[in-house]
Motif scaffolding. Structure first.
Motif, PDB file in Angstrom:
ATOM      1  N   MET A   1       0.983  31.514  12.323  1.00  0.00           N
ATOM      2  CA  MET A   1       1.951  32.187  13.114  1.00  0.00           C
ATOM      3  C   MET A   1       1.149  32.355  14.353  1.00  0.00           C
ATOM      4  O   MET A   1       0.083  32.424  14.358  1.00  0.00           O
ATOM      5  CB  MET A   1       2.510  33.453  12.391  1.00  0.00           C
ATOM      6  N   SER A   2       1.908  32.554  15.366  1.00  0.00           N
ATOM      7  CA  SER A   2       1.250  32.493  16.938  1.00  0.00           C
ATOM      8  C   SER A   2       1.290  33.971  17.163  1.00  0.00           C
ATOM      9  O   SER A   2       1.929  34.867  16.804  1.00  0.00           O
ATOM     10  CB  SER A   2       2.054  31.717  17.840  1.00  0.00           C
ATOM     11  N   GLY A   3       0.502  34.250  18.299  1.00  0.00           N
ATOM     12  CA  GLY A   3       0.643  35.648  18.682  1.00  0.00           C
ATOM     13  C   GLY A   3      -0.105  36.759  17.896  1.00  0.00           C
ATOM     14  O   GLY A   3       0.020  37.989  18.116  1.00  0.00           O
ATOM     15  N   GLY A   4      -1.245  36.168  17.204  1.00  0.00           N
ATOM     16  CA  GLY A   4      -1.957  37.327  16.229  1.00  0.00           C
ATOM     17  C   GLY A   4      -1.223  37.835  15.181  1.00  0.00           C
ATOM     18  O   GLY A   4      -1.868  38.560  14.548  1.00  0.00           O
ATOM     19  N   TRP A   5      -0.035  37.339  14.819  1.00  0.00           N
ATOM     20  CA  TRP A   5       0.559  37.911  13.732  1.00  0.00           C
ATOM     21  C   TRP A   5       0.126  36.915  12.461  1.00  0.00           C
ATOM     22  O   TRP A   5      -0.027  35.709  12.416  1.00  0.00           O
ATOM     23  CB  TRP A   5       2.030  37.389  13.717  1.00  0.00           C
ATOM     24  N   THR A   6      -0.231  37.747  11.434  1.00  0.00           N
ATOM     25  CA  THR A   6      -0.369  36.802  10.115  1.00  0.00           C
ATOM     26  C   THR A   6       0.742  37.062   9.264  1.00  0.00           C
ATOM     27  O   THR A   6       1.847  37.902   9.389  1.00  0.00           O
ATOM     28  CB  THR A   6      -1.575  37.465   9.525  1.00  0.00           C
ATOM     29  N   GLU A   7       0.729  36.229   8.263  1.00  0.00           N
ATOM     30  CA  GLU A   7       1.906  36.305   7.226  1.00  0.00           C
ATOM     31  C   GLU A   7       1.858  37.645   6.768  1.00  0.00           C
ATOM     32  O   GLU A   7       3.220  38.364   6.520  1.00  0.00           O
ATOM     33  CB  GLU A   7       1.680  35.547   6.112  1.00  0.00           C
ATOM     34  N   GLY A   8       1.069  38.593   6.522  1.00  0.00           N
ATOM     35  CA  GLY A   8       1.126  40.001   6.038  1.00  0.00           C
ATOM     36  C   GLY A   8       1.597  40.728   6.868  1.00  0.00           C
ATOM     37  O   GLY A   8       2.399  41.586   6.484  1.00  0.00           O
ATOM     38  N   SER A   9       1.155  40.705   8.189  1.00  0.00           N
ATOM     39  CA  SER A   9       1.780  41.497   9.311  1.00  0.00           C
ATOM     40  C   SER A   9       3.321  41.286   9.431  1.00  0.00           C
ATOM     41  O   SER A   9       4.147  42.403   9.523  1.00  0.00           O
ATOM     42  CB  SER A   9       1.215  41.584  10.320  1.00  0.00           C
ATOM     43  N   ALA A  10       3.925  39.956   9.544  1.00  0.00           N
ATOM     44  CA  ALA A  10       5.172  39.720   9.469  1.00  0.00           C
ATOM     45  C   ALA A  10       5.927  40.536   8.091  1.00  0.00           C
ATOM     46  O   ALA A  10       7.036  40.608   8.344  1.00  0.00           O
ATOM     47  CB  ALA A  10       5.391  38.215   9.509  1.00  0.00           C
ATOM     48  N   LEU A  11       5.474  39.948   7.105  1.00  0.00           N
ATOM     49  CA  LEU A  11       6.144  40.548   5.820  1.00  0.00           C
ATOM     50  C   LEU A  11       6.160  42.322   5.985  1.00  0.00           C
ATOM     51  O   LEU A  11       7.213  42.872   5.803  1.00  0.00           O
ATOM     52  CB  LEU A  11       5.153  40.132   4.482  1.00  0.00           C
ATOM     53  N   LEU A  12       5.184  42.898   6.622  1.00  0.00           N
ATOM     54  CA  LEU A  12       5.178  44.288   6.702  1.00  0.00           C
ATOM     55  C   LEU A  12       6.379  44.725   7.744  1.00  0.00           C
ATOM     56  O   LEU A  12       7.157  45.834   7.540  1.00  0.00           O
ATOM     57  CB  LEU A  12       3.913  44.825   7.381  1.00  0.00           C
ATOM     58  N   VAL A  13       6.422  43.998   8.761  1.00  0.00           N
ATOM     59  CA  VAL A  13       7.509  44.239   9.671  1.00  0.00           C
ATOM     60  C   VAL A  13       8.927  43.964   8.974  1.00  0.00           C
ATOM     61  O   VAL A  13       9.979  44.856   9.344  1.00  0.00           O
ATOM     62  CB  VAL A  13       7.408  43.121  10.988  1.00  0.00           C
ATOM     63  N   VAL A  14       9.160  42.927   8.273  1.00  0.00           N
ATOM     64  CA  VAL A  14      10.446  42.511   7.660  1.00  0.00           C
ATOM     65  C   VAL A  14      10.691  44.033   6.609  1.00  0.00           C
ATOM     66  O   VAL A  14      11.799  44.229   6.399  1.00  0.00           O
ATOM     67  CB  VAL A  14      10.202  41.216   6.972  1.00  0.00           C
ATOM     68  N   ILE A  15       9.489  44.451   5.753  1.00  0.00           N
ATOM     69  CA  ILE A  15       9.897  45.473   4.907  1.00  0.00           C
ATOM     70  C   ILE A  15      10.344  46.762   5.689  1.00  0.00           C
ATOM     71  O   ILE A  15      11.211  47.578   5.319  1.00  0.00           O
ATOM     72  CB  ILE A  15       8.726  45.740   4.086  1.00  0.00           C
ATOM     73  N   LEU A  16       9.368  46.863   6.777  1.00  0.00           N
ATOM     74  CA  LEU A  16       9.761  48.039   7.592  1.00  0.00           C
ATOM     75  C   LEU A  16      11.235  48.218   8.466  1.00  0.00           C
ATOM     76  O   LEU A  16      11.627  49.050   8.485  1.00  0.00           O
ATOM     77  CB  LEU A  16       8.520  48.564   8.457  1.00  0.00           C
ATOM     78  N   VAL A  17      11.423  47.140   8.977  1.00  0.00           N
ATOM     79  CA  VAL A  17      12.428  47.197   9.549  1.00  0.00           C
ATOM     80  C   VAL A  17      13.882  46.819   8.877  1.00  0.00           C
ATOM     81  O   VAL A  17      14.846  47.153   9.179  1.00  0.00           O
ATOM     82  CB  VAL A  17      12.301  46.088  10.993  1.00  0.00           C
ATOM     83  N   GLY A  18      13.500  45.783   7.739  1.00  0.00           N
ATOM     84  CA  GLY A  18      14.723  45.347   7.124  1.00  0.00           C
ATOM     85  C   GLY A  18      15.185  45.880   6.081  1.00  0.00           C
ATOM     86  O   GLY A  18      16.306  46.362   5.630  1.00  0.00           O
ATOM     87  N   PHE A  19      14.329  46.126   5.334  1.00  0.00           N
ATOM     88  CA  PHE A  19      14.321  46.687   3.907  1.00  0.00           C
ATOM     89  C   PHE A  19      14.641  48.165   3.680  1.00  0.00           C
ATOM     90  O   PHE A  19      15.202  48.663   3.145  1.00  0.00           O
ATOM     91  CB  PHE A  19      13.356  46.303   2.806  1.00  0.00           C
ATOM     92  N   LEU A  20      13.463  48.772   4.253  1.00  0.00           N
ATOM     93  CA  LEU A  20      13.325  50.528   4.065  1.00  0.00           C
ATOM     94  C   LEU A  20      14.684  51.194   4.777  1.00  0.00           C
ATOM     95  O   LEU A  20      15.202  52.121   3.907  1.00  0.00           O
ATOM     96  CB  LEU A  20      12.015  51.029   4.740  1.00  0.00           C
ATOM     97  N   PRO A  21      15.154  50.784   5.796  1.00  0.00           N
ATOM     98  CA  PRO A  21      16.225  51.631   6.321  1.00  0.00           C
ATOM     99  C   PRO A  21      17.645  51.306   5.386  1.00  0.00           C
ATOM    100  O   PRO A  21      18.262  52.233   5.274  1.00  0.00           O
ATOM    101  CB  PRO A  21      16.809  50.958   7.748  1.00  0.00           C
ATOM    102  N   THR A  22      17.628  50.287   5.040  1.00  0.00           N
ATOM    103  CA  THR A  22      18.836  49.749   3.921  1.00  0.00           C
ATOM    104  C   THR A  22      18.728  50.642   2.570  1.00  0.00           C
ATOM    105  O   THR A  22      19.557  51.225   1.985  1.00  0.00           O
ATOM    106  CB  THR A  22      18.766  48.286   3.835  1.00  0.00           C
ATOM    107  N   GLU A  23      17.317  50.659   2.246  1.00  0.00           N
ATOM    108  CA  GLU A  23      17.093  51.338   0.930  1.00  0.00           C
ATOM    109  C   GLU A  23      17.154  52.896   1.183  1.00  0.00           C
ATOM    110  O   GLU A  23      17.575  53.477   0.187  1.00  0.00           O
ATOM    111  CB  GLU A  23      15.549  51.051   0.783  1.00  0.00           C
ATOM    112  N   ILE A  24      17.062  53.373   2.206  1.00  0.00           N
ATOM    113  CA  ILE A  24      17.063  54.874   2.386  1.00  0.00           C
ATOM    114  C   ILE A  24      18.652  55.263   2.198  1.00  0.00           C
ATOM    115  O   ILE A  24      18.887  56.105   1.749  1.00  0.00           O
ATOM    116  CB  ILE A  24      16.572  55.311   3.563  1.00  0.00           C
ATOM    117  N   TRP A  25      19.806  54.465   2.932  1.00  0.00           N
ATOM    118  CA  TRP A  25      20.770  54.552   2.878  1.00  0.00           C
ATOM    119  C   TRP A  25      21.504  54.524   1.444  1.00  0.00           C
ATOM    120  O   TRP A  25      22.625  55.348   1.137  1.00  0.00           O
ATOM    121  CB  TRP A  25      21.823  53.896   3.728  1.00  0.00           C
TER     122      TRP A  25
END
Length: 115
Positions: free
Chosen positions: A1-25
């Motif tokens: 991945m470019s721009g200093g993103w690793t697979e782990g950080s991209a996965l963390l963003v997906v979890i924080l932005v995509g999964f958690l808000p939905t799961e809270i509701w």
């Protein structure tokens, strides 16, 4: 991945932005739903709103599609919906069967039309 993103950080963003808000509701809905009686007016209203939203999405996809779907003829889009609903009803009300049947009809129609 470019721009200093690793697979782990991209996965963390997906979890924080995509999964958690939905799961809270979802969790809040479960807590609130425990207090709602089955068959109550509130539950009927929620079901009606959910059904109306689904109908609006399907209508939009049928009559005002965007992207590749806009290149498909209206008859093919309607046929895919009818086929999907038929598969849903025939396979013990399986949403998966309905979606797969509708997609298969769209793909077959697209191939036959040369899109």
């Amino acid at each position: 991945m470019s721009g200093g993103w690793t697979e782990g950080s991209a996965l963390l963003v997906v979890i924080l932005v995509g999964f958690l808000p939905t799961e809270i509701w979802r969790s809040l809905a479960i807590l609130a739903g425990r207090r709602v009686e089955e068959g109550s007016a509130l539950l009927h209203w929620v079901k009606a709103v959910a059904t109306a939203l689904l109908a609006a999405v399907v209508a939009r996809l049928l009559f005002a599609p965007t992207g590749v779907l806009a290149d498909m003829p209206l008859a093919l889009r309607i046929g895919a919906v009818v086929g999907g609903v038929a598969a849903f009803m025939l396979v013990r009300r399986s949403i998966f069967a309905g979606v797969v049947a509708g997609e298969a009809i769209l793909i077959a129609g697209s191939l036959m039309l040369g899109h």
